[in-house]
Design an enzyme around this catalytic site. Structure first.
Site, PDB file in Angstrom:
ATOM      1  N   CYS A  77       0.819  -1.220   0.000  1.00 28.43           N
ATOM      2  CA  CYS A  77       0.000   0.000   0.000  1.00 28.43           C
ATOM      3  C   CYS A  77       0.850   1.265   0.000  1.00 28.43           C
ATOM      4  O   CYS A  77       0.418   2.313  -0.488  1.00 28.43           O
ATOM      5  CB  CYS A  77      -0.912   0.037   1.230  1.00 28.43           C
ATOM      6  SG  CYS A  77      -1.849  -1.471   1.544  1.00 28.43           S
ATOM      7  N   ASP A 109      -1.916  -3.033   8.101  1.00 26.20           N
ATOM      8  CA  ASP A 109      -2.964  -3.796   8.782  1.00 26.20           C
ATOM      9  C   ASP A 109      -2.909  -5.272   8.415  1.00 26.20           C
ATOM     10  O   ASP A 109      -3.128  -6.147   9.249  1.00 26.20           O
ATOM     11  CB  ASP A 109      -4.345  -3.232   8.422  1.00 26.20           C
ATOM     12  CG  ASP A 109      -4.593  -1.881   9.059  1.00 26.20           C
ATOM     13  OD1 ASP A 109      -3.711  -1.406   9.797  1.00 26.20           O
ATOM     14  OD2 ASP A 109      -5.657  -1.289   8.815  1.00 26.20           O
ATOM     15  N   CYS A 150      -2.353   3.391   2.850  1.00 29.86           N
ATOM     16  CA  CYS A 150      -3.066   2.369   3.615  1.00 29.86           C
ATOM     17  C   CYS A 150      -4.191   2.988   4.442  1.00 29.86           C
ATOM     18  O   CYS A 150      -4.382   4.196   4.460  1.00 29.86           O
ATOM     19  CB  CYS A 150      -2.075   1.601   4.489  1.00 29.86           C
ATOM     20  SG  CYS A 150      -2.670   0.009   5.103  1.00 29.86           S
ATOM     21  N   ASP A 151      -4.911   2.147   5.170  1.00 31.79           N
ATOM     22  CA  ASP A 151      -6.202   2.503   5.760  1.00 31.79           C
ATOM     23  C   ASP A 151      -6.212   3.789   6.587  1.00 31.79           C
ATOM     24  O   ASP A 151      -7.020   4.684   6.348  1.00 31.79           O
ATOM     25  CB  ASP A 151      -6.698   1.369   6.656  1.00 31.79           C
ATOM     26  CG  ASP A 151      -6.965   0.093   5.892  1.00 31.79           C
ATOM     27  OD1 ASP A 151      -6.633   0.049   4.694  1.00 31.79           O
ATOM     28  OD2 ASP A 151      -7.485  -0.851   6.487  1.00 31.79           O
ATOM     29  N   CYS A 236      -5.074  -2.470  -0.721  1.00 28.20           N
ATOM     30  CA  CYS A 236      -5.895  -3.675  -0.863  1.00 28.20           C
ATOM     31  C   CYS A 236      -7.090  -3.404  -1.774  1.00 28.20           C
ATOM     32  O   CYS A 236      -7.784  -2.396  -1.631  1.00 28.20           O
ATOM     33  CB  CYS A 236      -6.334  -4.176   0.497  1.00 28.20           C
ATOM     34  SG  CYS A 236      -4.938  -4.589   1.578  1.00 28.20           S
ATOM     35  N   GLU A 490      -8.301  -4.527  14.648  1.00 32.27           N
ATOM     36  CA  GLU A 490      -9.224  -5.147  13.704  1.00 32.27           C
ATOM     37  C   GLU A 490      -9.200  -6.667  13.876  1.00 32.27           C
ATOM     38  O   GLU A 490      -8.175  -7.236  14.261  1.00 32.27           O
ATOM     39  CB  GLU A 490      -8.833  -4.801  12.266  1.00 32.27           C
ATOM     40  CG  GLU A 490      -9.040  -3.354  11.917  1.00 32.27           C
ATOM     41  CD  GLU A 490      -8.647  -3.036  10.496  1.00 32.27           C
ATOM     42  OE1 GLU A 490      -8.970  -1.926  10.035  1.00 32.27           O
ATOM     43  OE2 GLU A 490      -8.014  -3.886   9.838  1.00 32.27           O
ATOM     44  N   SER A 515     -11.846  -5.270   9.907  1.00 35.74           N
ATOM     45  CA  SER A 515     -11.237  -4.785   8.672  1.00 35.74           C
ATOM     46  C   SER A 515     -12.331  -4.479   7.659  1.00 35.74           C
ATOM     47  O   SER A 515     -13.433  -5.037   7.712  1.00 35.74           O
ATOM     48  CB  SER A 515     -10.304  -5.871   8.118  1.00 35.74           C
ATOM     49  OG  SER A 515      -9.994  -5.634   6.769  1.00 35.74           O
TER      50      SER A 515
END
Length: 605
Positions: A77, A109, A150-151, A236, A490, A515
């Site tokens: 990511c 993650d 990323c997240d 992702c 998560e 997640s």
């Protein structure tokens, strides 16, 4: 948009007049000028010359743009973001501006999932925001371009922008390409790894039968999946948290059109980085600030698009945090209203068949926004970083092909209301967030099986101790909230293992998170969390728990009197982490129903 009056100060800046927002208009170097004018700060100018400012004219007159990448090498990511940042830097410098690259931390993650490292994930959102705010304000940058991947990266950079409130643009690092498993003969992604693990533990993982390859073992299949799930750079690939936040932020007007759906390695992503220089110059010239764009209307756009696309429950946590930082009133009730009036249309992973790469090929996020603006679901009149409205940004983009299969028509949704449900009840008096697409039904009742930490459930699943023949079970994972985790980890490892094992008799309830790749009958973000004495701490094995996604309830069939008796017997929660960054986070963090933020009115003096 901008006017010629002074703006209200971001709360955190009121005590620091040297960092305050300046009135609209004026030179583009309005912040850096405070240290580059005359000879009042000769040391600063000496350092800037030493760092690469080429001449006196640039020192005195050129704006200084910070380029923040959430880069590190060990995660698909994020691994390409430094190179994207270098492209942006070259483009900024070619337009007679000074560009300074800097960096902030990230956590994968997917790498940390199910392990102790996942406890560090959510708090990186705060570290990212702190880092970019710190650099932007300390170094007197006139604008900021942030490149997340990323997240937690996306909400982190937006929270920073709301704090420094200087001209800003976000460039999403882009999605990964789809993987492919030769032994499954199917497209795969990171979520496949976790679901395959559950199938492996329950004896349900097999290669496709092909002549001459009958000897392929389940272990061979796992190795093939692990080897090919992530074929290169990018976040992702499903409508997981990274793509949820990127699409939502585009709907809020904080990126250039298409940013959220251009794949990481596509020519369009490279062009976006080159175009960012001219774009940030427009933002500075028009004096468009983040708080001009972070409005009630833009957050409502974000919520609607998240419901349409089947986005991550983490979006709720991050929208609340972003709104809190920007001083925009937003609550769980607003999320609930958006869900009740918005259909779920997208056949995207984790619950569907397609990926962001597929969405990009049919027109991407701008095509969807164009459709939703025309239908009245998205407010196209909001201002954006381009200086035009959202509707103007997407007007010239191709419309969705009526024959495409990814986005269902508004007249024929997958579900007539949103998949994200806000639940309350005697197990979640402060709220909980459920992800229920309707594919598993709209209500679930089962006997509680309680796990005091996530690893206890993971161990039970790995040993095959959760079985279909046990009847309907509501698996309770507690002491994993923001304070109790600490860090609100998560729980994709458990949720995906359950899906892979085919345990349709199971629902999950936790004060932790899931997640964006999680799906099934799952409820998280339970408030109050168990560690502070929430009702989840009092549930016992065998209690009957009901999840109702129509009445929006989460209840345990235990009388008030019995719950009070149990409370009197509860011994409290003893934190195991008392030093270091997680201990600091646990001390500062608020509850999930308010975004799990750490910068909430900290009047310690």
């Amino acid at each position: 948009m901008a006017d010629n009056t002074s703006r209200p100060e971001p709360e955190g800046m009121k005590a620091f007049p040297q960092f305050r927002s300046l009135p609209a208009g004026g030179p583009l170097n309005r912040w850096s000028h405070s240290v580059t004018k005359g000879h009042e700060f000769p040391g600063a100018q000496a350092m800037l010359y030493g760092a690469g400012v080429p001449n006196e004219d640039m020192m005195k007159n050129a704006p200084q743009v910070g380029i923040a990448t959430v880069w590190w090498e060990g995660n698909p990511c994020n691994m390409h973001l430094l190179d994207l940042g270098k492209t942006v830097k070259r483009a900024v410098e070619s337009r007679d501006m000074i560009a300074w690259q800097f960096n902030t931390v990230g956590v994968s993650d997917a790498i940390t999932m199910g392990g102790e490292g996942m406890r560090y994930s959510l708090q990186t959102r705060e570290i990212i925001a702190d880092s970019i705010e710190t650099m932007t304000c300390a170094q007197h940058h006139d604008a900021n371009i942030s490149i997340p991947g990323c997240d937690k990266n996306m909400p982190g950079v937006i929270m920073a922008a709301a704090r420094h409130n200087r001209p800003f643009l976000m460039i999403y690092g882009g999605t990964i390409k789809k993987g492919y498993s030769n032994l499954l003969e199917d497209h795969i992604n990171i979520s496949t790894c976790y679901e395959a693990s559950g199938a492996l533990n329950y004896g349900k993982l097999h290669a496709k039968a092909r002549p001459g390859e009958e000897g392929r073992t389940p272990s061979d299949v796992m190795t093939d999946i692990e080897r090919h799930a992530c074929p290169g750079a990018g976040a992702c690939g499903g409508m997981y948290t990274a793509n949820t936040m990127a699409t939502a932020i585009e709907a809020m007007g904080l990126t250039l059109p298409g940013s959220s759906s251009f794949p990481a390695t596509s020519p369009e992503k490279a062009r976006e980085c080159e175009q960012a220089a001219e774009a940030i110059k427009v933002v500075m010239e028009k004096d468009i600030r983040p708080r001009d764009l972070l409005t009630r209307a833009s957050f409502e756009n974000a919520l609607v698009l998240t419901m349409i696309l089947g986005g991550s429950t983490n979006g709720v946590l991050h929208f609340l945090a972003m709104a809190n930082t920007a001083d925009v009133p937003l609550t769980l009730d607003d999320v609930d209203r958006a869900s009740n009036r918005t259909p779920f249309l997208a056949d995207l992973a984790p619950s569907g068949r397609y990926y962001m790469e597929d969405l990009y090929k049919i027109g991407g996020t701008p095509a969807i926004l164009k459709m939703l603006v025309a239908a009245g679901y998205i407010d196209g009149s909001i201002p954006t970083v381009t200086g035009r409205t959202l509707a103007e940004n997407v007007a010239d983009w191709p419309s969705l092909d009526p024959n495409q299969k990814i986005i269902r028509p508004l007249s024929d949704p997958i579900k007539k209301t949103g998949h994200i449900r806000i639940l309350r009840g005697n197990l979640a008096p402060g709220g909980a967030v459920a992800k229920i697409t309707g594919k598993e039904g709209l209500s679930f009742t089962g006997f509680a099986r309680v796990f005091n930490k996530e690893h206890e459930l993971d161990d039970a699943l790995s040993a095959g101790k959760i079985r279909v023949e046990d009847g309907n079970l509501v698996l309770i994972v507690r002491n994993e909230g923001p304070k109790g985790g600490p860090g609100m980890p998560e729980q994709l490892r458990a949720s995906a293992a359950i899906m892979g094992a085919g345990l349709t008799n199971v629902a999950l309830v936790t004060d932790g998170r899931y997640s964006g790749a999680s799906h099934g009958f799952i409820v998280g973000h339970v408030v109050p969390e168990a560690a502070v004495g929430g009702p989840l701490a009092l549930v016992r094995d065998g209690d009957v728990v009901t999840i109702d996604a129509v009445g929006n309830r989460l209840d345990v069939d235990v009388s008030d009197e019995e719950m009070e008796k149990r409370r009197s017997e509860w011994k409290g929660f003893e934190p195991k982490v008392t030093r270091g960054v997680l201990a600091k986070y646990a001390r500062l963090v608020g509850d999930a129903s308010h975004g799990a933020v750490t910068d909430r009115d900290l009047k310690w003096w």
